[in-house]
Design an enzyme around this catalytic site. Structure first.
Site, PDB file in Angstrom:
ATOM      1  N   LYS A 183       1.078   4.423  -2.629  1.00  0.00           N
ATOM      2  CA  LYS A 183       1.005   5.847  -2.408  1.00  0.00           C
ATOM      3  C   LYS A 183       2.145   6.765  -2.673  1.00  0.00           C
ATOM      4  CE  LYS A 183      -3.458   5.468  -1.140  1.00  0.00           C
ATOM      5  NZ  LYS A 183      -4.305   6.305  -1.712  1.00  0.00           N
ATOM      6  N   TYR A 238       0.780  -1.255   0.072  1.00  0.00           N
ATOM      7  CA  TYR A 238       0.118  -0.038   0.148  1.00  0.00           C
ATOM      8  C   TYR A 238       0.806   1.228   0.045  1.00  0.00           C
ATOM      9  CZ  TYR A 238      -3.129   3.286   2.171  1.00  0.00           C
ATOM     10  OH  TYR A 238      -3.826   4.669   2.506  1.00  0.00           O
TER      11      TYR A 238
HETATM   12  N1  LIG Z   1      -8.081   6.671   6.752  1.00  0.00           N
HETATM   13  C1  LIG Z   1      -6.675   6.799   6.834  1.00  0.00           C
HETATM   14  O1  LIG Z   1      -6.071   6.761   7.627  1.00  0.00           O
HETATM   15  C2  LIG Z   1      -5.967   7.359   5.397  1.00  0.00           C
HETATM   16  C3  LIG Z   1      -4.725   7.767   5.638  1.00  0.00           C
HETATM   17  C4  LIG Z   1      -3.978   8.270   4.328  1.00  0.00           C
HETATM   18  C5  LIG Z   1      -4.417   8.050   3.199  1.00  0.00           C
HETATM   19  N2  LIG Z   1      -5.999   7.721   3.095  1.00  0.00           N
HETATM   20  C6  LIG Z   1      -6.283   7.457   1.825  1.00  0.00           C
HETATM   21  O2  LIG Z   1      -7.738   8.291   1.632  1.00  0.00           O
HETATM   22  C7  LIG Z   1      -8.356   7.658   0.691  1.00  0.00           C
HETATM   23  C8  LIG Z   1      -9.762   7.612   1.287  1.00  0.00           C
HETATM   24  O3  LIG Z   1      -9.778   6.662   2.341  1.00  0.00           O
HETATM   25  P1  LIG Z   1     -10.738   6.348   3.565  1.00  0.00           P
HETATM   26  O4  LIG Z   1     -10.181   6.340   4.714  1.00  0.00           O
HETATM   27  O5  LIG Z   1     -11.900   7.546   3.490  1.00  0.00           O
HETATM   28  O6  LIG Z   1     -11.545   5.151   3.351  1.00  0.00           O
HETATM   29  P2  LIG Z   1     -12.878   4.555   3.140  1.00  0.00           P
HETATM   30  O7  LIG Z   1     -13.820   4.992   4.124  1.00  0.00           O
HETATM   31  O8  LIG Z   1     -12.673   3.008   3.208  1.00  0.00           O
HETATM   32  O9  LIG Z   1     -13.504   5.245   1.739  1.00  0.00           O
HETATM   33  C9  LIG Z   1     -12.877   4.612   0.720  1.00  0.00           C
HETATM   34  C10 LIG Z   1     -13.554   4.841  -0.756  1.00  0.00           C
HETATM   35  O10 LIG Z   1     -12.978   4.451  -1.628  1.00  0.00           O
HETATM   36  C11 LIG Z   1     -13.938   4.035  -2.641  1.00  0.00           C
HETATM   37  N3  LIG Z   1     -13.483   2.862  -3.546  1.00  0.00           N
HETATM   38  C12 LIG Z   1     -12.758   1.610  -2.962  1.00  0.00           C
HETATM   39  N4  LIG Z   1     -12.620   0.872  -3.929  1.00  0.00           N
HETATM   40  C13 LIG Z   1     -13.313   1.401  -5.245  1.00  0.00           C
HETATM   41  C14 LIG Z   1     -13.340   1.275  -6.474  1.00  0.00           C
HETATM   42  N5  LIG Z   1     -12.809  -0.011  -6.856  1.00  0.00           N
HETATM   43  N6  LIG Z   1     -14.013   1.828  -7.289  1.00  0.00           N
HETATM   44  C15 LIG Z   1     -14.418   3.097  -6.675  1.00  0.00           C
HETATM   45  N7  LIG Z   1     -14.356   3.492  -5.432  1.00  0.00           N
HETATM   46  C16 LIG Z   1     -13.580   2.579  -4.716  1.00  0.00           C
HETATM   47  C17 LIG Z   1     -15.120   3.452  -1.431  1.00  0.00           C
HETATM   48  O11 LIG Z   1     -16.470   3.293  -2.320  1.00  0.00           O
HETATM   49  P3  LIG Z   1     -17.014   2.132  -2.620  1.00  0.00           P
HETATM   50  O12 LIG Z   1     -16.503   0.963  -1.752  1.00  0.00           O
HETATM   51  O13 LIG Z   1     -18.374   2.518  -2.350  1.00  0.00           O
HETATM   52  O14 LIG Z   1     -16.569   1.721  -4.023  1.00  0.00           O
HETATM   53  C18 LIG Z   1     -15.093   4.364  -0.656  1.00  0.00           C
HETATM   54  O15 LIG Z   1     -15.727   5.690  -0.816  1.00  0.00           O
HETATM   55  C19 LIG Z   1      -7.626   6.358   0.400  1.00  0.00           C
HETATM   56  O16 LIG Z   1      -7.226   6.624  -0.942  1.00  0.00           O
HETATM   57  C20 LIG Z   1      -6.841   6.152   1.241  1.00  0.00           C
HETATM   58  O17 LIG Z   1      -5.803   5.325   0.895  1.00  0.00           O
HETATM   59  C21 LIG Z   1      -6.464   7.149   4.049  1.00  0.00           C
END
Ligand SMILES: NC(=O)c1ccc[n+]([C@@H]2O[C@H](COP(=O)([O-])OP(=O)(O)OC[C@H]3O[C@@H](n4cnc5c(N)ncnc54)[C@H](OP(=O)(O)O)[C@@H]3O)[C@@H](O)[C@H]2O)c1
Length: 255
Positions: free
Chosen positions: A166, A162
């Site tokens: 990123k 992952y």
């Molecule tokens: N939470 C953290 O600590 C954190 C830290 C650094 C970076 N990030 C990044 O922030 C971003 C958002 O993550 P989050 O924490 O908000 O996670 P989350 O609540 O799990 O949301 C992930 C989102 O991505 C969508 N998704 C996943 N696979 C997909 C696909 N094949 N096609 C279209 N949409 C897809 C999901 O929608 P559906 O399942 O409805 O398609 C969901 O809306 C990600 O890129 C993650 O790597 C998160």
């Protein structure tokens, strides 16, 4: 009708991964400052609820189904977004997945899925949006969501692959910013630290208080804490900022 005299009036934003967490918040905040927002993800029931919420606040939103792993779905979603609200001028490349496993154990399916969703999908989305902006001679903004693990990694939670995807998002941000500078398409990224969302819900439920107490500031980051950074990167006033990645981790990780 949307509210007038807001900073993003006249802009159309496509937010991927808007059914949950950071993307959901980003869509709501962009709508609150005047953008017409197209919310995209696979779970359309959640998108419909978000559209209703945004409209209830006086904003403008439309939902499109999108699987970023599927190139045909990407093209179809962009067409549908344009039918709803015209040319996309802001793309928030937020959808992403994380698979927690030691590098020695992680399976090929998980590797391929993360490569496809976290890297190929955002690239295909960015270039499709850029192609259309370039054809129209219009400027635009792209904000990619990376992660602090692109830069720093302690291995407590094993997410090596992952982290690699990123890190690639940071490089994608830099190279596309250079290629598209002449078209006035700005490409930037945000690298959040640990943010409380569904992605890490189990960890938070299990260890919430302990997690916070391990942080220098004794607190966890919520999606809303990223608002001002997002708004800065899409603001008409940040037109000279491109090819940057802003680390936003509240001092959680070393440098
Ligand atoms: N939470 C953290 O600590 C954190 C830290 C650094 C970076 N990030 C990044 O922030 C971003 C958002 O993550 P989050 O924490 O908000 O996670 P989350 O609540 O799990 O949301 C992930 C989102 O991505 C969508 N998704 C996943 N696979 C997909 C696909 N094949 N096609 C279209 N949409 C897809 C999901 O929608 P559906 O399942 O409805 O398609 C969901 O809306 C990600 O890129 C993650 O790597 C998160």
């Amino acid at each position: 009708m949307g509210k007038s005299d807001l900073p993003l009036n006249g802009q159309t934003a496509l937010v991927t991964g808007a059914s949950s967490g950071i993307g959901r918040r980003f869509a709501a905040i962009l709508a609150a400052v005047g953008a017409k927002v197209v919310v995209a993800a696979r779970r359309t029931d959640r998108l419909a609820a978000l559209v209703a919420e945004i409209e209830g606040e006086g904003g403008m939103a439309a939902a499109v189904e999108l699987d970023v792993a599927d190139p045909d779905s990407i093209a179809a979603a962009i067409d549908a977004a344009e039918r709803a609200f015209g040319r996309i001028t802001i793309l928030i490349n937020n959808a992403g997945v994380a698979d927690v496993a030691d590098a020695t154990d992680i399976g090929l399916a998980a590797i391929d899925h993360m490569t496809t969703v976290n890297l190929r999908g955002p690239f295909l989305l960015a270039r499709e949006v850029a192609r259309r902006l370039i054809a129209d001679g219009a400027p635009g903004r792209i904000v990619n969501v990376s992660s602090i693990v692109a830069y720093t990694y302690d291995g407590h939670v094993p997410v090596a692959y992952y982290a690699m995807t990123k890190a690639a998002i940071v490089r994608m941000t830099e190279v596309l910013a250079v290629e598209w500078a002449k078209y006035f398409i700005n490409v930037n990224a945000i690298a959040p630290g640990f943010v409380v969302t569904e992605m890490n819900q189990e960890v938070v439920e299990e260890k919430g208080v302990a997690l916070a107490s391990r942080r220098a500031r004794g607190r966890l980051t919520q999606p809303a804490n990223l608002d001002s950074t997002l708004l800065y990167l899409v603001s008409p006033d940040s037109g000279y900022v491109t090819g940057s990645c802003i680390r936003l981790d509240d001092g959680q990780m070393p440098r």
